[in-house]
Design an enzyme around this catalytic site. Structure first.
Site, PDB file in Angstrom:
ATOM      1  N   LYS A 176       5.925   5.487   2.851  1.00  0.00           N
ATOM      2  CA  LYS A 176       6.087   5.642   4.236  1.00  0.00           C
ATOM      3  C   LYS A 176       5.251   4.256   4.876  1.00  0.00           C
ATOM      4  CE  LYS A 176       4.254   6.971   7.780  1.00  0.00           C
ATOM      5  NZ  LYS A 176       4.406   5.806   8.846  1.00  0.00           N
ATOM      6  N   GLU A 179       4.930   2.423  11.324  1.00  0.00           N
ATOM      7  CA  GLU A 179       6.102   2.151  11.964  1.00  0.00           C
ATOM      8  C   GLU A 179       5.772   0.803  12.853  1.00  0.00           C
ATOM      9  OE1 GLU A 179       3.939   4.385  12.169  1.00  0.00           O
ATOM     10  OE2 GLU A 179       3.525   5.515  14.126  1.00  0.00           O
ATOM     11  N   SER A 229      -6.628   5.309   9.378  1.00  0.00           N
ATOM     12  CA  SER A 229      -8.115   5.634  10.160  1.00  0.00           C
ATOM     13  C   SER A 229      -8.723   7.111   9.696  1.00  0.00           C
ATOM     14  CB  SER A 229      -7.603   5.906  11.765  1.00  0.00           C
ATOM     15  OG  SER A 229      -6.651   6.884  11.914  1.00  0.00           O
ATOM     16  N   CYS A 284      -9.880  -3.674   6.811  1.00  0.00           N
ATOM     17  CA  CYS A 284     -11.029  -2.605   6.610  1.00  0.00           C
ATOM     18  C   CYS A 284     -11.849  -3.108   5.960  1.00  0.00           C
ATOM     19  CB  CYS A 284     -10.009  -1.615   5.727  1.00  0.00           C
ATOM     20  SG  CYS A 284      -9.528  -2.274   4.273  1.00  0.00           S
ATOM     21  N   GLU A 384     -15.256   2.337  15.152  1.00  0.00           N
ATOM     22  CA  GLU A 384     -14.732   1.251  14.467  1.00  0.00           C
ATOM     23  C   GLU A 384     -13.620   0.666  15.567  1.00  0.00           C
ATOM     24  OE1 GLU A 384     -11.420   2.370  11.930  1.00  0.00           O
ATOM     25  OE2 GLU A 384     -11.919   0.743  10.387  1.00  0.00           O
TER      26      GLU A 384
HETATM   27  P1  NAD Z   1      -3.333   5.087  11.462  1.00  0.00           P
HETATM   28  O1  NAD Z   1      -4.317   6.263  10.907  1.00  0.00           O
HETATM   29  O2  NAD Z   1      -3.160   5.196  12.852  1.00  0.00           O
HETATM   30  O3  NAD Z   1      -1.966   5.268  10.615  1.00  0.00           O
HETATM   31  C1  NAD Z   1      -2.025   5.236   9.020  1.00  0.00           C
HETATM   32  C2  NAD Z   1      -0.566   5.857   8.718  1.00  0.00           C
HETATM   33  O4  NAD Z   1      -0.703   7.363   9.049  1.00  0.00           O
HETATM   34  C3  NAD Z   1       0.692   5.319   9.466  1.00  0.00           C
HETATM   35  O5  NAD Z   1       1.458   5.169   8.403  1.00  0.00           O
HETATM   36  C4  NAD Z   1       1.046   5.992  10.401  1.00  0.00           C
HETATM   37  O6  NAD Z   1       2.150   6.461  10.768  1.00  0.00           O
HETATM   38  C5  NAD Z   1       0.216   7.403  10.023  1.00  0.00           C
HETATM   39  N1  NAD Z   1      -0.196   8.201  11.157  1.00  0.00           N
HETATM   40  C6  NAD Z   1      -0.565   7.900  12.271  1.00  0.00           C
HETATM   41  N2  NAD Z   1      -1.072   9.032  13.047  1.00  0.00           N
HETATM   42  C7  NAD Z   1      -0.695  10.195  12.064  1.00  0.00           C
HETATM   43  C8  NAD Z   1      -0.960  11.584  12.517  1.00  0.00           C
HETATM   44  N3  NAD Z   1      -1.739  11.977  13.610  1.00  0.00           N
HETATM   45  N4  NAD Z   1      -0.740  12.526  11.685  1.00  0.00           N
HETATM   46  C9  NAD Z   1      -0.063  11.892  10.399  1.00  0.00           C
HETATM   47  N5  NAD Z   1       0.178  10.450  10.020  1.00  0.00           N
HETATM   48  C10 NAD Z   1      -0.224   9.751  11.212  1.00  0.00           C
HETATM   49  O7  NAD Z   1      -4.160   3.789  10.855  1.00  0.00           O
HETATM   50  P2  NAD Z   1      -3.537   2.322  11.266  1.00  0.00           P
HETATM   51  O8  NAD Z   1      -3.848   1.949  12.893  1.00  0.00           O
HETATM   52  O9  NAD Z   1      -2.157   1.907  10.895  1.00  0.00           O
HETATM   53  O10 NAD Z   1      -4.410   1.295  10.435  1.00  0.00           O
HETATM   54  C11 NAD Z   1      -5.752   0.850  10.642  1.00  0.00           C
HETATM   55  C12 NAD Z   1      -6.659   1.964  10.245  1.00  0.00           C
HETATM   56  O11 NAD Z   1      -6.807   1.871   8.752  1.00  0.00           O
HETATM   57  C13 NAD Z   1      -8.206   1.470  10.526  1.00  0.00           C
HETATM   58  O12 NAD Z   1      -9.102   2.454  10.535  1.00  0.00           O
HETATM   59  C14 NAD Z   1      -8.729   0.686   9.077  1.00  0.00           C
HETATM   60  O13 NAD Z   1     -10.023   0.768   8.875  1.00  0.00           O
HETATM   61  C15 NAD Z   1      -7.804   1.751   8.104  1.00  0.00           C
HETATM   62  N6  NAD Z   1      -7.614   1.026   6.701  1.00  0.00           N
HETATM   63  C16 NAD Z   1      -8.420   1.615   6.002  1.00  0.00           C
HETATM   64  C17 NAD Z   1      -8.482   0.845   4.471  1.00  0.00           C
HETATM   65  C18 NAD Z   1      -9.245   1.532   3.449  1.00  0.00           C
HETATM   66  O14 NAD Z   1      -9.139   0.809   2.547  1.00  0.00           O
HETATM   67  N7  NAD Z   1     -10.287   2.074   3.424  1.00  0.00           N
HETATM   68  C19 NAD Z   1      -7.218  -0.148   4.391  1.00  0.00           C
HETATM   69  C20 NAD Z   1      -6.714  -0.556   5.485  1.00  0.00           C
HETATM   70  C21 NAD Z   1      -6.881   0.229   6.966  1.00  0.00           C
END
Ligand code: NAD
Length: 499
Positions: A176, A179, A229, A284, A384
């Site tokens: 997945k 989006e 996140s 990240c 962050e």
């Molecule tokens: P996000 O947490 O908003 O979304 C990540 C995934 O979770 C997406 O597929 C999204 O559709 C889904 N999602 C979002 N909200 C959700 C919810 N309430 N319940 C269930 N699923 C949900 O993150 P983002 O904004 O897409 O990406 C940025 C974040 O990812 C930053 O915090 C970054 O640090 C982190 N990140 C971490 C790494 C790592 O290796 N640690 C790598 C890349 C990105």
């Protein structure tokens, strides 16, 4: 402006033909225009994708390693050939500049190359005659259907941290993507089909929380690899494990770069600018807190400021240094830290909230921003931000810098800049962070090592790719065998002992 294109799931090897009850807009962040409309999967559709993946898995798990490896090599070749094409899709929906998008695909490719060695990676152990005429051997077997849930910031590289190894190990995958920018992920997934992967072994469901929840609670999903996140990572870990799944959930970050007084300040300033503002800070492993050990802060801030003056922000297809942020909402949230930093008492050295951008339309731009005299307790330090905002924290000594880094709730990446080998060695031993760079600002491990942070940056035991990835996507079995002959007969109810 042309009509937004429909973006849909990849089910059983083909684009889904159904009608979505819910959709979401996808934007070109450089122009601000809506370029696509993505279907959001219902729980029912996710369930159907999992069931179909399970059927495909029965066959795939029995496919020989020789045949699996042929698919992996073919996929690796196709991705290599289409690197630029897929990178263009990343730029079109994420906004990062083209060269950076090509770099992302290349780092993803590395994991496919690592996975090509799966026959060796899956090799078990064998002990002959452990007891008289008794042999023992170990194997690792696939888990079944595994889910991969990825963030917006690396639509190709992050899925590639997991998908090639999961497939190579003999699992089926339901992926997945975010989006916000699903097209590059879908294009990458389509290449698996072209490479000869049987239909259904890799399903892609586009969606949001509804799709994630459906994966986390489905009885036929054995494991979940999540990146996003920290609050969502924690939720995914808790929900997935409560439903009996193996989960690795990589979360957010606040990466510190510690600069000691003996460092080459020009190299440190270059590194801080590259790692702070590359991909508009939406990495990240981006450096967001530069910890300057006095007396070098004034000189370092001056050098960084000078370099920032030469950066060009704009449309990622035009050879700019930095592109836009992913959505208007995210841009506005990051921009709100500019005033929050000033209100909290930090010194705004470079204000990115105003400026000229090399782009047409109404893109989601924020130019590089620099704060000095930042301290813990200020929102620019504590949160962050995930945007092009670099904060300089001044400390009096190495020990004070180390304490600051270790007190931070995140532990993804960190680096030290110094010419003192002893100090660097001490830092790598003492710092409580999962990935450490010595004069390397973004220490992303190569594919045959494993990627992952500590503390609030990772929930679960296993890091991504490398041998930890192989372990995550398989479970071990130990077989003890004896080929009987008449001399082994007789009754003995005692516990088996070696003889
Ligand atoms: P996000 O947490 O908003 O979304 C990540 C995934 O979770 C997406 O597929 C999204 O559709 C889904 N999602 C979002 N909200 C959700 C919810 N309430 N319940 C269930 N699923 C949900 O993150 P983002 O904004 O897409 O990406 C940025 C974040 O990812 C930053 O915090 C970054 O640090 C982190 N990140 C971490 C790494 C790592 O290796 N640690 C790598 C890349 C990105």
């Amino acid at each position: 402006m042309s009509d937004p294109r429909r973006i849909t799931h990849l089910i059983d090897g083909r684009p889904w033909q159904g009608t979505a009850e819910r959709t979401a807009p996808v934007f070109n962040p450089a122009t601000g225009e809506q370029s696509g409309t993505v279907d959001l999967a219902s729980a029912e559709l996710v369930g159907a994708a999992v069931t179909s993946a399970k059927t495909a898995w029965q066959q795939w798990r029995s496919t020989s390693l020789a045949k699996r490896t042929q698919v992996l090599f073919a996929f690796r070749q196709l991705l290599h050939e289409r690197k630029e094409e897929i990178a263009a899709l990343v730029t079109a929906e994420h906004g990062k500049v083209l060269a950076d998008a090509v770099g992302e695909v290349t780092r993803g490719l590395e994991v496919a190359e690592f996975a090509c060695g799966i026959p060796h990676l899956l090799k078990g152990g064998f002990t002959e005659n452990a007891s008289t005429a008794v042999d023992v051997h170990s194997v690792r077997q696939p888990l079944g259907v595994v889910a991969v849930i990825s963030p917006f910031n690396f639509p190709v590289m992050v899925p590639m941290w997991f998908v090639p190894l999961a497939i190579a190990c003999g699992n089926a995958v339901v992926l997945k993507p975010s989006e916000k920018d699903p097209s590059a992920t879908l294009a990458m997934a389509a290449l698996w089909q072209e490479a000869g992967l049987p239909d259904g072994v890799l399903q892609v469901v586009c969606g949001d929380k509804e799709a994630v929840d459906a994966l986390l609670t489905h009885e036929d999903v054995a494991a979940v690899s999540f990146v996003g996140s920290t609050p969502v990572a924690r939720y995914v870990y808790e929900t997935g494990t409560a439903h009996g799944k193996r989960v690795q959930a990589l979360g957010g970050a606040k990466n510190h770069m510690l600069v000691l007084p003996d460092a080459d300040l020009d190299l440190a300033a270059d590194a801080a600018v590259n790692a702070g503002f590359g991909s508009a800070g939406e990495r990240c492993m981006a450096v967001s807190a530069l910890v300057a050990v006095e007396p070098v802060a004034d000189e370092l801030v001056a050098k960084i400021t000078e370099r920032m003056g030469g950066l060009r922000t704009g449309d990622g297809t035009r050879g700019c240094d930095m592109g836009p942020l992913v959505t208007r909402q995210h841009r506005d949230k990051v921009a709100s830290y500019v005033s929050a930093g000033v209100e909290a008492g930090a010194k705004l050295v470079v204000d990115g909230s105003t400026g000229e951008f090399d782009a047409d339309g109404d893109g989601f731009f924020l130019a590089p921003t620099l704060f000095d005299h930042v301290r813990p307790g200020m929102p620019v330090y504590d949160d962050e931000i995930f945007g092009p905002v670099l904060s300089v924290v001044r400390v009096a000594s190495y020990d004070e810098g180390l304490r600051l880094i270790n007190a931070n709730p995140y532990g993804n990446g960190t680096s030290i800049f110094t010419n003192d080998g002893g100090a660097a060695r001490r830092f790598q031993y003492e710092v409580e962070v999962g990935m450490v760079g010595v004069n390397v600002p973004i220490p992303v491990p190569v594919s045959y090592f494993s990627f992952g942070g500590w503390k609030n940056s990772l929930f679960g035991d296993a890091h991504a790719h490398g041998t930890e990835g192989v372990h995550f996507f398989t479970r071990g079995k130990v077989i003890t065998s004896r080929w009987l002959d008449p001399s082994h007969g007789g009754i003995n109810l005692g516990f088996p002992q070696n003889d």
